[in-house]
Enzyme design. Structure first.
Site, PDB file in Angstrom:
ATOM      1  N   GLU A  86       1.575  -9.605   6.788  1.00 36.68           N
ATOM      2  CA  GLU A  86       2.254  -9.064   8.107  1.00 36.68           C
ATOM      3  C   GLU A  86       2.034 -10.186   9.124  1.00 36.68           C
ATOM      4  O   GLU A  86       2.516 -10.025  10.387  1.00 36.68           O
ATOM      5  CB  GLU A  86       1.976  -7.830   8.420  1.00 36.68           C
ATOM      6  CG  GLU A  86       2.215  -6.823   7.268  1.00 36.68           C
ATOM      7  CD  GLU A  86       2.157  -5.299   7.722  1.00 36.68           C
ATOM      8  OE1 GLU A  86       1.488  -5.059   8.748  1.00 36.68           O
ATOM      9  OE2 GLU A  86       2.495  -4.461   6.894  1.00 36.68           O
TER      10      GLU A  86
ATOM     11  N   ASP B 175       1.503   8.325   7.410  1.00 36.44           N
ATOM     12  CA  ASP B 175       2.240   7.622   6.611  1.00 36.44           C
ATOM     13  C   ASP B 175       2.157   7.976   5.324  1.00 36.44           C
ATOM     14  O   ASP B 175       3.366   8.671   4.767  1.00 36.44           O
ATOM     15  CB  ASP B 175       1.753   6.100   6.713  1.00 36.44           C
ATOM     16  CG  ASP B 175       2.529   5.193   6.020  1.00 36.44           C
ATOM     17  OD1 ASP B 175       3.500   5.483   5.383  1.00 36.44           O
ATOM     18  OD2 ASP B 175       1.684   3.866   5.776  1.00 36.44           O
TER      19      ASP B 175
ATOM     20  N   HIS C  24      -3.679  -5.826   2.350  1.00 35.03           N
ATOM     21  CA  HIS C  24      -2.730  -7.056   2.876  1.00 35.03           C
ATOM     22  C   HIS C  24      -3.582  -8.506   3.228  1.00 35.03           C
ATOM     23  O   HIS C  24      -2.870  -9.286   3.334  1.00 35.03           O
ATOM     24  CB  HIS C  24      -2.193  -6.468   4.167  1.00 35.03           C
ATOM     25  CG  HIS C  24      -1.002  -5.390   4.268  1.00 35.03           C
ATOM     26  ND1 HIS C  24      -0.644  -4.709   5.010  1.00 35.03           N
ATOM     27  CD2 HIS C  24      -0.525  -4.717   3.056  1.00 35.03           C
ATOM     28  CE1 HIS C  24       0.301  -3.810   4.770  1.00 35.03           C
ATOM     29  NE2 HIS C  24       0.373  -4.013   3.461  1.00 35.03           N
TER      30      HIS C  24
ATOM     31  N   HIS D 181       8.058  -1.197   9.543  1.00 35.16           N
ATOM     32  CA  HIS D 181       8.675  -2.299   8.521  1.00 35.16           C
ATOM     33  C   HIS D 181       7.557  -1.931   7.404  1.00 35.16           C
ATOM     34  O   HIS D 181       6.907  -0.980   7.256  1.00 35.16           O
ATOM     35  CB  HIS D 181       8.431  -3.407   8.984  1.00 35.16           C
ATOM     36  CG  HIS D 181       6.769  -3.962   9.114  1.00 35.16           C
ATOM     37  ND1 HIS D 181       6.252  -5.160   9.210  1.00 35.16           N
ATOM     38  CD2 HIS D 181       5.832  -3.236   9.310  1.00 35.16           C
ATOM     39  CE1 HIS D 181       5.035  -5.141   9.546  1.00 35.16           C
ATOM     40  NE2 HIS D 181       4.648  -3.907   9.426  1.00 35.16           N
TER      41      HIS D 181
ATOM     42  N   GLU E 222      -4.822  -2.588   9.135  1.00 36.23           N
ATOM     43  CA  GLU E 222      -3.993  -3.053  10.291  1.00 36.23           C
ATOM     44  C   GLU E 222      -4.659  -2.893  11.599  1.00 36.23           C
ATOM     45  O   GLU E 222      -4.990  -1.626  11.979  1.00 36.23           O
ATOM     46  CB  GLU E 222      -2.628  -2.258  10.282  1.00 36.23           C
ATOM     47  CG  GLU E 222      -1.771  -2.726   8.958  1.00 36.23           C
ATOM     48  CD  GLU E 222      -0.493  -2.138   8.776  1.00 36.23           C
ATOM     49  OE1 GLU E 222       0.080  -1.569   9.935  1.00 36.23           O
ATOM     50  OE2 GLU E 222      -0.008  -1.838   7.831  1.00 36.23           O
TER      51      GLU E 222
ATOM     52  N   LYS F 256       9.479   5.124   7.368  1.00 31.84           N
ATOM     53  CA  LYS F 256       9.872   4.215   6.833  1.00 31.84           C
ATOM     54  C   LYS F 256      11.084   4.265   5.986  1.00 31.84           C
ATOM     55  O   LYS F 256      11.131   5.110   5.138  1.00 31.84           O
ATOM     56  CB  LYS F 256       8.869   3.536   5.860  1.00 31.84           C
ATOM     57  CG  LYS F 256       7.494   3.108   6.723  1.00 31.84           C
ATOM     58  CD  LYS F 256       6.329   2.935   5.575  1.00 31.84           C
ATOM     59  CE  LYS F 256       5.199   1.905   6.131  1.00 31.84           C
ATOM     60  NZ  LYS F 256       3.995   2.270   5.073  1.00 31.84           N
TER      61      LYS F 256
ATOM     62  N   SER G  51       0.960  -1.217  -0.062  1.00 30.05           N
ATOM     63  CA  SER G  51      -0.148  -0.047  -0.063  1.00 30.05           C
ATOM     64  C   SER G  51       0.631   1.208   0.232  1.00 30.05           C
ATOM     65  O   SER G  51       1.036   1.967   0.874  1.00 30.05           O
ATOM     66  CB  SER G  51      -1.005  -0.108   1.040  1.00 30.05           C
ATOM     67  OG  SER G  51      -0.180   0.137   2.440  1.00 30.05           O
TER      68      SER G  51
ATOM     69  N   GLU H  23      -3.272   5.550  12.382  1.00 30.63           N
ATOM     70  CA  GLU H  23      -2.518   6.149  11.310  1.00 30.63           C
ATOM     71  C   GLU H  23      -3.377   5.949   9.923  1.00 30.63           C
ATOM     72  O   GLU H  23      -4.167   5.307   9.768  1.00 30.63           O
ATOM     73  CB  GLU H  23      -1.220   4.766  10.940  1.00 30.63           C
ATOM     74  CG  GLU H  23      -0.423   5.227   9.995  1.00 30.63           C
ATOM     75  CD  GLU H  23       0.615   3.884  10.052  1.00 30.63           C
ATOM     76  OE1 GLU H  23       0.586   3.295  10.945  1.00 30.63           O
ATOM     77  OE2 GLU H  23       0.935   3.426   8.770  1.00 30.63           O
TER      78      GLU H  23
ATOM     79  N   ASP I 142      -4.206   1.252  11.939  1.00 30.46           N
ATOM     80  CA  ASP I 142      -3.799   1.804  10.633  1.00 30.46           C
ATOM     81  C   ASP I 142      -4.924   1.267   9.259  1.00 30.46           C
ATOM     82  O   ASP I 142      -4.830   0.463   8.805  1.00 30.46           O
ATOM     83  CB  ASP I 142      -2.473   1.263   9.935  1.00 30.46           C
ATOM     84  CG  ASP I 142      -1.832   1.991   8.614  1.00 30.46           C
ATOM     85  OD1 ASP I 142      -2.845   2.840   8.187  1.00 30.46           O
ATOM     86  OD2 ASP I 142      -0.904   1.558   7.950  1.00 30.46           O
TER      87      ASP I 142
ATOM     88  N   LYS J 115       6.286  -0.600  14.619  1.00 31.52           N
ATOM     89  CA  LYS J 115       5.418  -1.648  14.440  1.00 31.52           C
ATOM     90  C   LYS J 115       6.160  -2.670  13.096  1.00 31.52           C
ATOM     91  O   LYS J 115       6.572  -1.931  12.358  1.00 31.52           O
ATOM     92  CB  LYS J 115       4.083  -1.115  13.585  1.00 31.52           C
ATOM     93  CG  LYS J 115       4.188  -0.179  12.308  1.00 31.52           C
ATOM     94  CD  LYS J 115       2.895  -0.183  11.647  1.00 31.52           C
ATOM     95  CE  LYS J 115       2.860   0.434  10.394  1.00 31.52           C
ATOM     96  NZ  LYS J 115       1.560   0.510   9.630  1.00 31.52           N
TER      97      LYS J 115
HETATM   98  P1  PGA Z   1       3.086  -1.278   2.924  1.00 30.57           P
HETATM   99  O1  PGA Z   1       2.086  -1.007   4.386  1.00 30.57           O
HETATM  100  O2  PGA Z   1       4.384  -1.778   3.585  1.00 30.57           O
HETATM  101  O3  PGA Z   1       2.372  -2.406   2.337  1.00 30.57           O
HETATM  102  O4  PGA Z   1       2.940   0.240   2.327  1.00 30.57           O
HETATM  103  C1  PGA Z   1       2.510  -0.731   5.505  1.00 30.57           C
HETATM  104  C2  PGA Z   1       1.722   0.716   6.009  1.00 30.57           C
HETATM  105  O5  PGA Z   1       0.712   0.974   5.337  1.00 30.57           O
HETATM  106  O6  PGA Z   1       1.839   1.127   7.171  1.00 30.57           O
HETATM  107 ZN    ZN Z   2       0.568   2.835   6.878  1.00 28.14          ZN
END
Ligand code: PGA
Ligand code: ZN
Length: 428
Positions: free
Chosen positions: A208, A315, A157, A368, A167, A340, A43, A288, A245, A391
């Protein structure tokens, strides 16, 4: 000890989803070697630095990274060989210069980051220090983070078979130390599995490592998780909170938020109202990406309405980019940022993003990606930066637990100096 970089070699390896990614081996003149690999999102934010893919349909359905590997082995290696690995700033500046584009589209952030991390890791070893201590600017900063464990996966996911929200994480804020936090989380995870089975849900897992049941609403996972926390013997809220999230860019289609499971569409005002109801009803500590990546105005209203009750983490809207975070701070868009490293592409820029957030009293949660490797850099990085939150998926699956296990090792290494962030890690 000679800490100049002597050689670099990249290769194409597989990530946890079976897609290619970049791995780099780096050797210093003194003979010390280090390895690093880049993760990959699903995503992905629109504004992230470029992940270079070959787009050659006959190989890995276009997802090969041979061009990124070649960039490491030629231009990027040429730029950093003979530089001192202990000067991370100089290494990263040389990498940026070699790429020469604002979004790293020529060499790829996936190529650049692996070199940047490998250099840091080699330098730490050469200095005889664990990575978390080497990366810490101020020796009083290091702190063990609250592990935000994603135990129920939805959205992309889980192939859009379950909730729209991506999430559902548990955050053992009341644990006395990291090892106990991890134990609590693993126990809640296993209890959730039993509850799901008893209620006739499938217990297969998403990208995940969290379960991916085909629940009919976005609140059902919250009820299931609260039940699991209680049945595992913990107090929801006081001991174990919930971090969400929704990754709402994923269900923001043509200007409107589409909750497919609930057959409802909401504008940002409606979705903010929905979050307020959730915060009233459940022990939520953070949300998030409650709103989409370019909905700056909606985010401002979200923050005005809930920013004093929960941590609101950006994010996709900030993509670990200091310019975007700076705008967010000026406009009160959120009160926290997701970090990230591969969204921006170098260790130095990732540190700058954390420091900008910290200077303005914002929170920062390190993260991650949904496609991971066993590289555990983010575990050491989180401790070093003292963000207090990480996370990195469920307490299951090798590529996820490697980070949590590294934190166990770090806690052990710190001995009586070890400090667990706990509830104070979440800003309001
Ligand atoms: P992604 O998802 O690693 O698939 O982008 C993680 C997130 O959205 O926090
Ligand atoms: Zn996110």
């Amino acid at each position: 000890m000679k800490t100049t970089i002597e050689s670099i070699k990249a290769r194409e390896i597989l990530d946890s989803r079976g897609n290619p990614t970049v791995e780099v081996d780096l050797i210093l003149a003194c003979g010390i070697a280090a390895r690093a690999a880049t993760p990959s999102g699903a995503s992905t934010g629109l504004h992230e630095a470029v992940e270079l893919r070959d787009k050659e349909p006959g190989r890995y359905k276009g997802k090969g990274v041979q061009n990124a590997v070649r960039a490491v082995n030629t231009e990027l290696a040429g730029a950093v060989i003979n530089l001192d690995a202990t000067d991370q700033g100089a290494i990263d500046r040389a990498l940026l210069k070699a790429d020469g584009t604002p979004n790293k589209e020529r060499c790829g952030a996936n190529a650049i980051l692996a070199v940047s991390i490998a250099a840091a890791r080699a330098a730490a070893t050469a200095r005889g220090e664990p990575l978390w201590r080497y990366l810490a600017v101020d020796p009083s900063t290091p702190v063990l983070p609250v592990p935000c464990m994603n135990i129920l996966n939805g959205g992309v996911h889980a192939n859009w078979q379950g909730p729209d929200f991506q999430e559902y994480m548990i955050a053992p804020v009341g644990a006395p130390c990291f090892a106990e936090a991890l134990r609590w989380g693993a126990e809640v995870y296993h209890t959730l599995r039993s509850i799901l089975k008893a209620r006739g849900y499938a217990v297969g897992v998403g990208d995940e490592g969290g379960f991916a049941p085909a629940v009919p609403t976005n609140t059902e996972p919250l009820d299931l998780i609260v039940a699991a926390i209680e049945e595992a013997g913990y107090a929801p809220g006081r001991e174990v909170g919930i971090a969400l999230d929704p990754a709402s860019s994923g269900f923001f289609v043509e200007g409107i938020y589409r909750l497919r499971t609930e057959k409802t569409v909401l504008d940002s005002t409606g979705l903010i109202e929905r979050y307020r109801e959730l915060v009233d009803a459940y022990p939520i500590v953070s949300i998030e990406d409650g709103l989409a990546e370019d909905d700056w105005e909606g985010w401002q209203r979200l923050t005005a309405s809930l920013g004093d009750r929960v941590e609101l983490i950006g994010d996709d809207i900030f993509v670990t980019n200091v310019e975007r975070i700076g705008r967010g701070i000026a406009e009160r868009t959120a009160n926290s940022v997701l970090i990230k490293p591969n969204q921006i592409g170098t260790v130095t820029e990732t540190i700058a993003a954390v420091e900008l957030a910290r200077r303005h009293g914002w929170g920062a949660m390190v993260s991650h990606r949904s496609g991971e490797t066993v590289d555990s850099f983010i575990a050491d990085f989180t401790v070093a930066m003292g963000t207090g939150k990480l996370k990195t998926g469920a307490p299951a699956r090798g590529e996820r637990v490697e980070k949590y296990n590294q934190l166990l090792r770090i806690e052990e290494e710190m001995g009586s100096m070890a400090r667990y962030a706990g509830r104070a890690a979440f800003v309001r």
